[in-house]
Design an enzyme around this catalytic site. Structure first.
Site, mmCIF file in Angstrom:
data_model
loop_
_atom_site.group_PDB
_atom_site.id
_atom_site.type_symbol
_atom_site.label_atom_id
_atom_site.label_comp_id
_atom_site.label_asym_id
_atom_site.label_seq_id
_atom_site.Cartn_x
_atom_site.Cartn_y
_atom_site.Cartn_z
ATOM 1 N N GLU A 63 37.365 -19.848 45.004
ATOM 2 C CA GLU A 63 37.772 -19.683 46.402
ATOM 3 C C GLU A 63 38.807 -20.696 46.871
ATOM 4 O OE1 GLU A 63 34.003 -19.537 48.472
ATOM 5 O OE2 GLU A 63 33.346 -17.783 47.365
ATOM 6 N N ASN A 67 38.543 -17.661 40.662
ATOM 7 C CA ASN A 67 37.699 -16.624 41.262
ATOM 8 C C ASN A 67 37.825 -16.691 42.782
ATOM 9 O OD1 ASN A 67 35.440 -14.703 40.885
ATOM 10 N ND2 ASN A 67 34.126 -16.282 41.790
ATOM 11 N N HIS A 75 32.710 -8.748 47.317
ATOM 12 C CA HIS A 75 31.644 -8.611 48.329
ATOM 13 C C HIS A 75 32.176 -7.636 49.375
ATOM 14 C CE1 HIS A 75 29.198 -11.716 46.600
ATOM 15 N NE2 HIS A 75 30.235 -12.535 46.565
ATOM 16 N N GLU A 85 31.317 -10.501 41.489
ATOM 17 C CA GLU A 85 30.182 -10.666 42.406
ATOM 18 C C GLU A 85 29.956 -9.412 43.248
ATOM 19 O OE1 GLU A 85 30.495 -14.328 44.662
ATOM 20 O OE2 GLU A 85 31.379 -15.410 42.975
ATOM 21 N N ASP A 98 28.900 -6.535 45.436
ATOM 22 C CA ASP A 98 27.836 -5.936 46.249
ATOM 23 C C ASP A 98 28.504 -5.197 47.406
ATOM 24 O OD1 ASP A 98 28.378 -8.151 47.982
ATOM 25 O OD2 ASP A 98 26.633 -9.249 47.260
#
Ligand code: 9MR
Length: 447
Positions: free
Chosen positions: A157, A198, A234, A262, A264
């Site tokens: 990030e 990432n 996300h 990641e 979702d």
């Protein structure tokens, strides 16, 4: 083997085994995601919590996935809570579990602005001290797991939404070069591990993903070791970026791998069959975009069950973001992933209701059983569960259902107060029964 010394422990062990066998049985015929992924050249992963790697959670983590990412266990605050005092227990456990299940591990994460220990965050450090701290941290952690980590999220990030650099401890102290330094130190500590940067909100083509693109291009031009980019993903229901595949492709064309790290897809609660169907389509679209680009090597979900997701505590009123419900039953989203990986769907893609049978405890003449009826993408206003006992078992008493037994045939219907099973919900009932000789688990039918 201490647990085998007493009769009580032995019976609870037997009971535990019966539950393990029955919980995922409704979909036992489905090809695991890891095998479907392998046939497409994709590694399929999940984030995990070490303490949960047992029972049904452990079974599914081992059977369905070919890669594990420690959700928190490898973060700086986890591994070095006090300066110079290390705790590798959970990270070691996850690595050992992965090795025992022939799985890769994605190391997550070495350089971040979150989940750093207080001693680090609250310290006042010169650039030289920061350099030493970061170099030692990377050398120690990457070195410890040398040869055991397929890929590291080295830097996590680094960007603001507008594509400028996020003003973190590292950026403020060391400038943009902290990224190149971190990658170089990670390469030195484990030359075989693939090294990633990432970030989130970089799934589509936008200002932030373009900043990431420009960073990777410049690192490659300078000869800094960079092997891949992680797109966290996300996502919000119905909002898979239309440029996802194009974005994956442009990174691939730069000469790096891409991982969905990641994934979702959260929705406003409660879930219902329309939302679950949309979620299935969204999971399928993300998976298909990865399948379409050869260099998209890994698709990882950030927790595989709704009961293990970070989403509900972070976004009040939202949740149901993962491919399995809170009872570890696969949701339509699971079949969205499976279908995009070339698998076929059972049960029907719109979802349904299933019943699973478990033995809670067992003693020399009797046992306590339970049945759970779960619905995903469907609901019930009344229910009846039937089965046939194969070894003379006899129900003596039931609660939360009305049960009758005629010979070997058992039929249990809802009590007046628990006929309703909502979409995304479940209802359980229990019973006592006698057994002798053996107590095989029957196949239950919901009808
Ligand atoms: O899943 C993690 C959760 O348990 C932590 O409380 C949270 C704290 O920041 O971090 C979660 O994982 C994050 C990941 O490390 C980086 N990308 C965002 C993830 C969700 O917050």
């Amino acid at each position: 083997m201490r647990s085998l010394r007493t009769g009580l422990s032995l019976t609870s062990l037997v009971a535990g085994l019966a539950l393990l066998l029955t919980a995922p049985a409704a979909h036992a015929a489905d090809t695991p995601l890891r095998d479907l992924g392998a046939a497409k050249g994709k590694v399929v992963g999940t984030a995990v919590t070490g303490s949960k790697l047992t029972g049904t959670y452990g079974d599914l983590a081992g059977a369905q996935f070919s890669s594990l990412t420690p959700g928190n266990a490898m973060k700086w605050e986890s591994v070095e809570p006090a300066q110079g005092s290390f705790n590798w227990a959970e990270a070691d456990q996850i690595v050992a579990f992965a090795q025992a299940h022939n799985q890769q591990v994605r190391g997550h994460t070495l350089v971040w602005h979150n989940q750093n220990p207080n001693w680090l965050t609250n310290g006042s450090w010169t650039p030289a001290q920061l350099t030493t701290l970061l170099q030692n941290h990377i050398g120690t952690e990457v070195g410890r797991y040398k040869g055991k980590i397929a890929a590291w999220d080295v830097v996590n990030e680094p960007f603001n939404e507008d594509g400028t650099y996020r003003p973190t401890l590292w950026y403020n102290g060391l400038g943009t070069d902290y990224i190149a330094k971190a990658l170089t130190w990670a390469r030195a500590a484990d030359p075989a591990a693939k090294l990633y940067v990432n970030d989130y909100n970089v799934e589509g083509v936008n200002a932030k993903s373009t900043a990431l693109y420009n960073l990777v291009r410049s690192l490659k031009e300078r000869g800094v070791p960079i092997d891949g980019v992680g797109l966290q993903a996300h996502l919000i229901l119905g909002q898979v970026p239309s440029t996802l595949q194009q974005n994956i492709q442009r990174f691939a064309d730069l000469g790096v791998d891409v991982a969905i790290t990641e994934l979702d897809i959260r929705m406003n609660l409660p879930s219902d069959s329309a939302k679950l169907a949309q979620q299935k389509a969204d999971y399928k679209a993300v998976t298909a975009a990865c399948v379409a680009v050869a260099r998209c090597v890994n698709l990882t979900v950030w927790g595989f069950a709704d009961s293990d997701s970070w989403v509900e505590s972070t976004f009040p009123g939202q949740g149901a973001a993962t491919p399995y419900d809170g009872n570890y039953a696969p949701k339509p989203a699971y079949y969205g992933i499976a279908e995009a990986l070339g698998g076929t769907s059972t049960p029907p893609p719109t979802g349904g209701c299933t019943a699973s049978y478990g033995v809670g405890s067992q003693w020399n003449t009797g046992f306590t059983g339970n049945v759970t009826i779960s619905c995903s993408g469907a609901s019930l206003s009344s229910w009846k569960v039937t089965w046939t006992y194969g070894a003379g078992q006899q129900i003596t008493q039931a609660w939360n259902a009305t049960c009758t037994q005629s010979g070997a045939a058992v039929s249990c219907a809802n009590a007046p107060y628990n006929g309703t099973v909502p979409d995304g919900g479940s209802v359980s009932f229990g019973f006592n029964a006698s057994w002798s000789g053996s107590n095989p688990v029957p196949t239950v039918t919901l009808g």
